[in-house]
Scaffold this motif. Structure first.
Motif, PDB file in Angstrom:
ATOM      1  N   TYR A   1       0.806  -1.220   0.000  1.00 52.73           N
ATOM      2  CA  TYR A   1       0.000   0.000   0.000  1.00 52.73           C
ATOM      3  C   TYR A   1       0.839   1.271   0.000  1.00 52.73           C
ATOM      4  N   GLN A   2       2.195   1.106   0.003  1.00 51.20           N
ATOM      5  CA  GLN A   2       3.099   2.258  -0.066  1.00 51.20           C
ATOM      6  C   GLN A   2       2.843   3.266   1.051  1.00 51.20           C
ATOM      7  N   LYS A   3       2.631   2.748   2.254  1.00 53.66           N
ATOM      8  CA  LYS A   3       2.481   3.601   3.429  1.00 53.66           C
ATOM      9  C   LYS A   3       2.726   2.767   4.690  1.00 53.66           C
ATOM     10  N   PRO A   4       2.894   3.406   5.849  1.00 54.31           N
ATOM     11  CA  PRO A   4       3.142   2.651   7.074  1.00 54.31           C
ATOM     12  C   PRO A   4       2.019   1.648   7.346  1.00 54.31           C
ATOM     13  N   ALA A   5       2.375   0.577   8.072  1.00 57.35           N
ATOM     14  CA  ALA A   5       1.395  -0.483   8.313  1.00 57.35           C
ATOM     15  C   ALA A   5       1.530  -1.040   9.722  1.00 57.35           C
ATOM     16  N   LEU A   6       0.388  -1.400  10.307  1.00 62.08           N
ATOM     17  CA  LEU A   6       0.326  -2.157  11.551  1.00 62.08           C
ATOM     18  C   LEU A   6      -0.388  -3.466  11.258  1.00 62.08           C
ATOM     19  N   VAL A   7       0.166  -4.564  11.706  1.00 63.08           N
ATOM     20  CA  VAL A   7      -0.486  -5.871  11.592  1.00 63.08           C
ATOM     21  C   VAL A   7      -0.727  -6.364  13.015  1.00 63.08           C
ATOM     22  N   LEU A   8      -1.998  -6.568  13.354  1.00 58.84           N
ATOM     23  CA  LEU A   8      -2.397  -6.805  14.734  1.00 58.84           C
ATOM     24  C   LEU A   8      -3.282  -8.046  14.857  1.00 58.84           C
ATOM     25  N   TYR A   9      -3.335  -8.596  16.046  1.00 57.21           N
ATOM     26  CA  TYR A   9      -4.304  -9.634  16.389  1.00 57.21           C
ATOM     27  C   TYR A   9      -4.934  -9.253  17.732  1.00 57.21           C
ATOM     28  N   TYR A  10      -6.124  -9.775  17.992  1.00 56.60           N
ATOM     29  CA  TYR A  10      -6.869  -9.422  19.207  1.00 56.60           C
ATOM     30  C   TYR A  10      -6.654 -10.481  20.272  1.00 56.60           C
ATOM     31  N   LYS A  11      -6.266 -10.034  21.472  1.00 58.12           N
ATOM     32  CA  LYS A  11      -6.077 -10.960  22.588  1.00 58.12           C
ATOM     33  C   LYS A  11      -6.187 -10.195  23.906  1.00 58.12           C
ATOM     34  N   ASP A  12      -6.961 -10.737  24.820  1.00 56.85           N
ATOM     35  CA  ASP A  12      -7.091 -10.167  26.169  1.00 56.85           C
ATOM     36  C   ASP A  12      -7.435  -8.681  26.142  1.00 56.85           C
ATOM     37  N   LYS A  13      -8.427  -8.337  25.302  1.00 47.79           N
ATOM     38  CA  LYS A  13      -8.926  -6.970  25.201  1.00 47.79           C
ATOM     39  C   LYS A  13      -7.865  -5.960  24.741  1.00 47.79           C
ATOM     40  N   LYS A  14      -6.947  -6.468  23.926  1.00 41.78           N
ATOM     41  CA  LYS A  14      -5.918  -5.608  23.342  1.00 41.78           C
ATOM     42  C   LYS A  14      -5.700  -6.009  21.892  1.00 41.78           C
TER      43      LYS A  14
ATOM     44  N   VAL B   1       6.505   8.777   4.529  1.00 41.36           N
ATOM     45  CA  VAL B   1       5.283   9.268   5.175  1.00 41.36           C
ATOM     46  C   VAL B   1       5.581   9.822   6.566  1.00 41.36           C
ATOM     47  N   LEU B   2       6.255   9.019   7.401  1.00 43.16           N
ATOM     48  CA  LEU B   2       6.590   9.419   8.762  1.00 43.16           C
ATOM     49  C   LEU B   2       8.050   9.058   9.043  1.00 43.16           C
ATOM     50  N   SER B   3       8.775   9.948   9.673  1.00 38.76           N
ATOM     51  CA  SER B   3      10.165   9.620  10.007  1.00 38.76           C
ATOM     52  C   SER B   3      10.225   8.517  11.050  1.00 38.76           C
ATOM     53  N   SER B   4       9.232   8.457  11.947  1.00 38.39           N
ATOM     54  CA  SER B   4       9.178   7.401  12.960  1.00 38.39           C
ATOM     55  C   SER B   4       7.723   7.043  13.235  1.00 38.39           C
ATOM     56  N   LEU B   5       7.288   5.910  12.728  1.00 34.98           N
ATOM     57  CA  LEU B   5       5.926   5.435  13.010  1.00 34.98           C
ATOM     58  C   LEU B   5       5.772   5.123  14.491  1.00 34.98           C
TER      59      LEU B   5
END
Length: 583
Positions: A376-389, A400-404
């Motif tokens: 997608y040519q932009k910063p990315a987060l890949v997450l999973y759900y566990k224990d309400k987080k 895009v960002l010097s530090s995500l």
């Protein structure tokens, strides 16, 4: 595409690159030596730790080694294991492996140690901040030696901590990672015992220092790494390097980054307990004489079909085959995860947020995030759900960002974002998640400038690529690889090809290769009536060797079509000298 040449070109590409990396003493950089080596006894507690180990060996106590879950962890633990076996071949040594990608004294590993019969536990590359767990093991009657390089938040009150980051050190080298600290511990033992075994393990030191991306421009680290690459003794490392490069000669730091190191990390991430155990045994010659009969497929030259044959493999061949299979399995897992993420990726803001089905894929979140960010040519987060987080990994994009990582922390909505600026772990409380997604709409692409070592106009100069690839051993770790720009390059459209997501351009015997090319780029370049197009390229010089064929490459970080003849350069100001001042 904006491009800036870092400094004026002095006619010597290697000299120019090294000056661009702020290498002050180029002669020492090119010829590292031991003149500035850290005296191991300047490290706080190292003499005490060495004497405690020797005391346990003297009475034949049971010694344990905790293997941390990455290439540095496996190499540093192997250094300690092999050194002990060199000075006391009949010593009783056990090792403890994490059953997942985890670090230090987790609850599970602490329980394994507690349930064992060991008298001393040595923990390389971890546990400096595991204060409660260290105290628990100490009160169980287990002596503890920690050999670490991570920052210490709070000094442990139990066990012997040897750490190059401590203020208590008389002098130190903070660029040593777990393997480097294990080597220093062995050096101290060598001096006490008047032996010379530590240097036999420098190939493992090189794996750890390179695998943990240490600063190999620093003289001592550079010397250790170069000496390790010149004397590869470990049988498993030999098999891996020979398989990829066909020779042990001329191996550079980056070569390990593309051979055995990612394979070790793959086994750590997605390997079974048996596969991790096989890896450690092969690194340490445990069960060296065993032979496996393995069924292989070999092409029959007469029939053109593949026949099944039985081949004998020793421990190292068998383990290396396993490592390749696990790496392939990891790649398949990433591919399957990416396919599932097509319908579960939030892309309305300036950061892609992809949600995995479960924590079963936790070990590959960082690798998947790399792919999502490229797609997608932009910063990315890949997450999973566990224990309400929502837990996972972030991978940034400096365009895009010097530090995500900093951006995430500055929202005030995350539990933590820890690691490197654009490669880190993250946890977001469920109650903050929707607001966090809204905040991503505030992220807009910054004006990004590629800072390159040289801009070459309208000419593919093969000699520049040759010079850089011939000196590949100079780069790696924090000594960033060279970046060159070739602009105004005429490309015949017949020499533009695509295979999967790999896009290749050919000109003057050089391949310009883009891995993970954006969707639609190939079609936009090919679907017109022009016989040739003009391209601007930015990339890293490389060479592809296949059999006897050697092809020069520029591995692209970006490219664009440019028929205008105009270039978006930021000019390098002339150096101010007596000759350039106008009165």
């Amino acid at each position: 595409m904006k491009i800036k040449q870092i400094s004026s070109y002095n006619g010597d590409i290697i000299d120019t690159i090294l000056k661009n990396r702020n290498i002050k003493d180029i002669d020492t950089f090119l010829n590292p030596n031991s003149s500035e080596d850290l005296n191991p006894f300047d490290l706080h507690n190292i003499e005490l730790g060495a004497n405690v180990l020797l005391a346990h060996l003297l009475i034949n106590d049971h010694i344990g080694i905790l293997v941390d879950a990455d290439a540095d962890g496996f190499s540093s633990a192997s250094i300690i294991y092999q050194y002990i076996k060199k000075i006391e071949p009949d010593s009783h040594v056990s090792y403890f492996l994490h059953d997942r990608k985890a670090h230090g004294l987790t609850d599970e590993i602490s329980q394994k140690i507690a349930d064992s019969s060991i008298d001393l536990i040595i923990i390389p590359d971890a546990a400096s901040n595991d204060v409660d767990e260290l105290q628990r093991l100490y009160y169980m009657g287990i002596d503890i030696i920690v050999l670490d390089h991570h920052e210490v938040d709070k000094m442990p009150t139990h066990g012997i901590l040897i750490n190059n980051q401590l203020d208590e050190n008389k002098s130190t080298n903070k660029n040593l990672v777990g393997a480097g600290m294990a080597y220093k511990f062995c050096q101290a033992l060598d001096r006490i015992l008047d032996t010379h075994y530590a240097d036999d393990l420098l190939d493992l030191v090189a794996i750890g220092q390179i695998g943990d991306t240490s600063d190999i421009s620093e003289n001592e680290v550079r010397n250790l790494v170069f000496r390790g690459l010149e004397t590869i003794n470990n049988p498993l490392v030999k098999v891996a390097v020979m398989d990829v490069f066909g020779s042990l000669e001329g191996i550079a730091p980056k070569d390990l980054s593309f051979s055995i190191i990612p394979m070790i990390n793959a086994v750590v991430r997605v390997g079974t307990e048996d596969e991790k155990d096989l890896l450690f045994r092969a690194l340490n010659k445990i069960g060296d004489g065993r032979v496996w009969n393995v069924e292989k497929r070999k092409k029959n030259k007469k029939t053109g079909k593949f026949d099944k044959i039985l081949v004998e493999q020793d421990l190292y061949e068998y383990a290396f085959d396993m490592m390749k299979k696990v790496k392939g399995r990891q790649n398949s897992m990433i591919k399957k995860s990416l396919e599932k993420l097509r319908s579960s990726t939030y892309n309305e803001g300036g950061i892609s947020i992809a949600l995995l089905d479960s924590s079963d894929e936790a070990a590959i979140t960082g690798l998947v995030a790399n792919k999502v960010a490229k797609k997608y040519q932009k910063p990315a987060l890949v997450l999973y759900y566990k224990d309400k987080k929502y837990i996972g990994s972030g991978r940034g994009d400096e365009k895009v960002l010097s530090s995500l990582k900093d951006w995430c922390n500055e929202t005030g909505l995350v539990e933590f974002a820890q690691g490197h600026a654009n490669a880190f772990g993250i946890s977001i409380p469920e109650d903050n998640f929707e607001e966090f997604k809204k905040r991503t709409h505030e992220v807009e692409q910054n004006e990004f400038v590629y800072e390159v070592d040289l801009i070459v106009k309208e000419n593919v100069d093969r000699s520049l690529i040759e010079d850089v690839t011939d000196n590949k051993h100079l780069f790696g770790g924090k000594v960033q690889e060279p970046l060159l720009a070739f602009v105004g390059i005429k490309i015949n459209k017949n020499f533009i090809r695509q295979k999967g997501s790999m896009l290749t351009f050919y000109e003057n015997g050089v391949e310009f290769v883009m891995y993970g090319a954006p969707e639609g780029l190939y079609e936009s370049l090919k679907n017109n009536f022009d016989r040739q197009i003009t391209m601007d390229f930015v990339g890293t010089p490389s060479v592809n060797v296949y059999g006897n064929k050697r092809t020069l490459q520029l591995v692209l970080v970006d490219c664009e079509r440019n028929e205008s003849g105009q270039y978006d350069f930021i000019e390098v100001p002339d150096e101010i000298t007596a000759e350039t001042i106008i009165f």
